[in-house]
Design an enzyme around this catalytic site. Structure first.
Site, mmCIF file in Angstrom:
data_model
loop_
_atom_site.group_PDB
_atom_site.id
_atom_site.type_symbol
_atom_site.label_atom_id
_atom_site.label_comp_id
_atom_site.label_asym_id
_atom_site.label_seq_id
_atom_site.Cartn_x
_atom_site.Cartn_y
_atom_site.Cartn_z
ATOM 1 N N LYS A 290 33.299 -8.763 -36.059
ATOM 2 C CA LYS A 290 34.454 -9.319 -36.748
ATOM 3 C C LYS A 290 34.365 -10.840 -36.868
ATOM 4 O O LYS A 290 33.612 -11.501 -36.157
ATOM 5 C CB LYS A 290 35.745 -8.899 -36.045
ATOM 6 C CG LYS A 290 36.062 -7.426 -36.259
ATOM 7 C CD LYS A 290 37.413 -7.034 -35.722
ATOM 8 C CE LYS A 290 37.743 -5.584 -36.079
ATOM 9 N NZ LYS A 290 39.045 -5.156 -35.557
ATOM 10 N N ARG A 325 34.207 0.351 -29.612
ATOM 11 C CA ARG A 325 33.882 0.767 -30.986
ATOM 12 C C ARG A 325 32.965 -0.283 -31.626
ATOM 13 O O ARG A 325 33.391 -1.422 -31.866
ATOM 14 C CB ARG A 325 35.183 0.928 -31.782
ATOM 15 C CG ARG A 325 35.017 1.426 -33.213
ATOM 16 C CD ARG A 325 36.383 1.563 -33.878
ATOM 17 N NE ARG A 325 36.278 2.070 -35.239
ATOM 18 C CZ ARG A 325 36.083 1.324 -36.316
ATOM 19 N NH1 ARG A 325 35.963 -0.001 -36.194
ATOM 20 N NH2 ARG A 325 36.006 1.864 -37.515
#
Length: 347
Positions: A290, A325
């Site tokens: 991210k 994740r």
């Protein structure tokens, strides 16, 4: 704010022999029934925050709050213990791997490789939720993920499957196809049919924190205390699920890094992630590649942020049975095993 008006923030973490000795002496408590102990706690009532207190000095009227931190976390439909969840985006426009797995064959091949690398959970998504992403119909989403789910059930039946969706049509068809977990970035707020539908099933459910939608969320990144507010807002979604007939033992929570949070707020939330223990649910960490990792490392290319992802994801390890994740399964599995070799075993 109800029961979430009061929160307890665990501090002073201890590992291995030191943790065992401190717990035996009454100087520490096991966090979420796991292998990490905490020896201090800050008590948070509304906006008031205490100084760190030894766990043995917590007042009697705070013992029930302290008990939330100690209670073992349920498995919520996934294999027990810390798990790596592999990301399979069957999309053309995801921020990191869009287009790489947008055929059944490519996605199944990638899923098999992740399973061989030690992944026991795969999360399949058919709609990008990056900022400003294009909205598609539920039918289009199912056309992307349905063949992948069916292919993976045949090729890697030993792996638990999750579907990343906010649409009840996709949820229902995925459950019929054998999916074990529904992962909803809106915490079951987008589709009014989602809560009653999932109350009729026994799957695991991930409730993620977000304000607004992927198209509007950036304007809602306003908090007085981001860590406490995220926990309290997730707590409200846990209560809504319970009120709809969904047992808490089926629920997992995801703090929603990068969703309606600024770069600084993401760092603060990561730094204080142990507050999530108040919710009594298994925690999902979805930090992979991210922008916040790029902000912290200076790395502009998402696919080059795996090392930063691994370092940040390990912050979740004290939280009972976390689910990490990630896109890079082999690297995360290695990092997880090193952490466990150093810290996880009780003497």
């Amino acid at each position: 704010m109800g029961r979430w008006h009061r929160l307890a923030e665990p501090m002073g973490l201890l590992y291995g022999d030191a943790a065992v000795a401190a717990v035996r002496q009454g100087m520490a408590l096991w966090l979420m029934g796991g292998a990490v102990a905490f020896s201090f706690v800050r008590l948070i009532e509304g906006a008031q925050v205490s100084a760190p207190l030894p766990v043995g000095d917590v007042p009697a009227d705070w013992q029930s709050v302290l008990g939330r931190l100690v209670a073992p976390v349920p498995d919520a439909g996934l294999p027990a213990g810390a798990q790596v969840m592999g990301i399979l985006n069957a999309t053309p426009d995801s921020f990191s791997d869009g287009g790489q797995h947008d055929t059944r064959e490519a996605a199944v091949r990638a899923g098999r490789a992740m399973a061989e690398a030690g992944c026991r959970v795969l999360d399949i998504g058919g709609e990008s939720t990056r900022p400003g992403s294009v909205v598609i119909t539920p039918a289009q989403e199912w056309e992307r993920v349905g063949p992948v789910i069916k292919g993976l059930r045949q090729e890697v039946p030993q792996v638990a499957l999750s579907v990343d969706t906010r649409n009840s049509l996709v949820m229902e068809r995925a459950l019929e196809a054998g999916v074990a977990v529904i992962n909803d970035v809106t915490a079951l707020q987008h589709d009014a049919r989602a809560l009653p539908l999932l109350a009729e099933h026994d799957c695991g459910i991930v409730l993620m924190h977000m304000r607004g939608t992927p198209q509007t969320m950036e304007q809602y990144a306003v908090y007085s205390d981001v860590a406490c507010e995220v926990v309290r807002e997730l707590g409200a979604r846990v209560e809504a699920a319970e009120a709809a007939g969904i047992a808490r033992k089926r629920l997992m929570v995801d703090p929603g890094f990068g969703f309606a949070k600024t770069a600084a707020q993401n760092v603060e939330l990561l730094r204080r992630c142990l507050l999530l223990a108040n919710l009594g649910c298994r925690v999902v960490f979805a930090l992979s590649r991210k922008r916040m990792i790029g902000d912290m490392t200076g790395e502009a290319t998402p696919a080059a942020r795996d090392a930063g992802t691994q370092a940040a994801s390990l912050q979740a390890m004290p939280l009972g049975q976390p689910v990490l994740r990630v896109h890079d399964v082999p690297g995360m599995v290695q990092a997880l095993r090193v952490w466990q070799a150093l810290y996880a075993a009780k003497a």
